[in-house]
Write an enzyme that holds these catalytic residues in place. Structure first.
Site, PDB file in Angstrom:
ATOM      1  CD  GLU A  34      -2.735   1.293   2.467  1.00 46.01           C
ATOM      2  OE1 GLU A  34      -3.629   2.161   2.484  1.00 46.01           O
ATOM      3  OE2 GLU A  34      -2.553   0.496   3.405  1.00 46.01           O
ATOM      4  CD  GLU A 128      -6.968   3.285   5.831  1.00 48.55           C
ATOM      5  OE1 GLU A 128      -6.149   2.683   6.531  1.00 48.55           O
ATOM      6  OE2 GLU A 128      -6.700   3.769   4.709  1.00 48.55           O
TER       7      GLU A 128
END
Length: 157
Positions: A34, A128
């Site tokens: 990520e 998120e």
């Protein structure tokens, strides 16, 4: 760390993840790299850098995790990043540059979902957030409502 070049950082990261690769593959799991924006660090700050690392590792068990907040710090438009990342994409975080959920800020998710549809992304899109001040129930329900509205607008085109 100071004094470490981008190339050296890539070599170190590929070496560390490469050392774990046999176990990752034996367990049949995927390591999703990520990239994060420059506010979070000085390494892997673009999706292209994440792809570079994934390619260096060279395993189908190492793929890419894209994050809208992180991509919003790049000069390339988010839909274009998604399209360029298609062969590597494993997971997707929906959030806003303001650290809240989708629909709580300025980022328009219609073109984002359009790009995900164009590449036939079939994985999870998870919300998120980093700022929970609106409350988790409100963040969850309004993010879901907003994303469903974006998908409905795409379907109406």
């Amino acid at each position: 760390p100071a004094g470490v070049t981008h190339e050296q950082g890539m070599e170190h990261a590929a070496s560390v993840f490469g050392a774990a690769l046999a176990v990752i593959e034996d367990c049949d799991v995927v390591l999703a790299i990520e990239p994060l924006g420059p506010a979070e660090g000085n390494f892997l700050n673009t999706a292209a850098a994440g792809i570079e690392l994934v390619e260096r590792i060279g395993s189908p068990h190492c793929r890419l995790h894209l994050d809208v907040k992180a991509m919003s710090s790049e000069s390339t438009p988010i839909p274009q990043i998604i399209r360029a990342s298609a062969p590597y994409l494993e997971h997707f975080h929906a959030n806003d540059a303001n650290k809240l959920g989708p629909g709580f800020g300025e980022i328009d998710f219609v073109p984002i979902f359009e790009a995900l549809g164009e590449i036939d992304y079939r994985g999870w899109v998870s919300v998120e957030v980093f700022d929970y001040s609106p409350g988790v129930e409100r963040l969850a329900s309004e993010s879901i409502d907003y994303m469903q509205d974006c998908l409905a607008r795409l379907a109406d085109r």
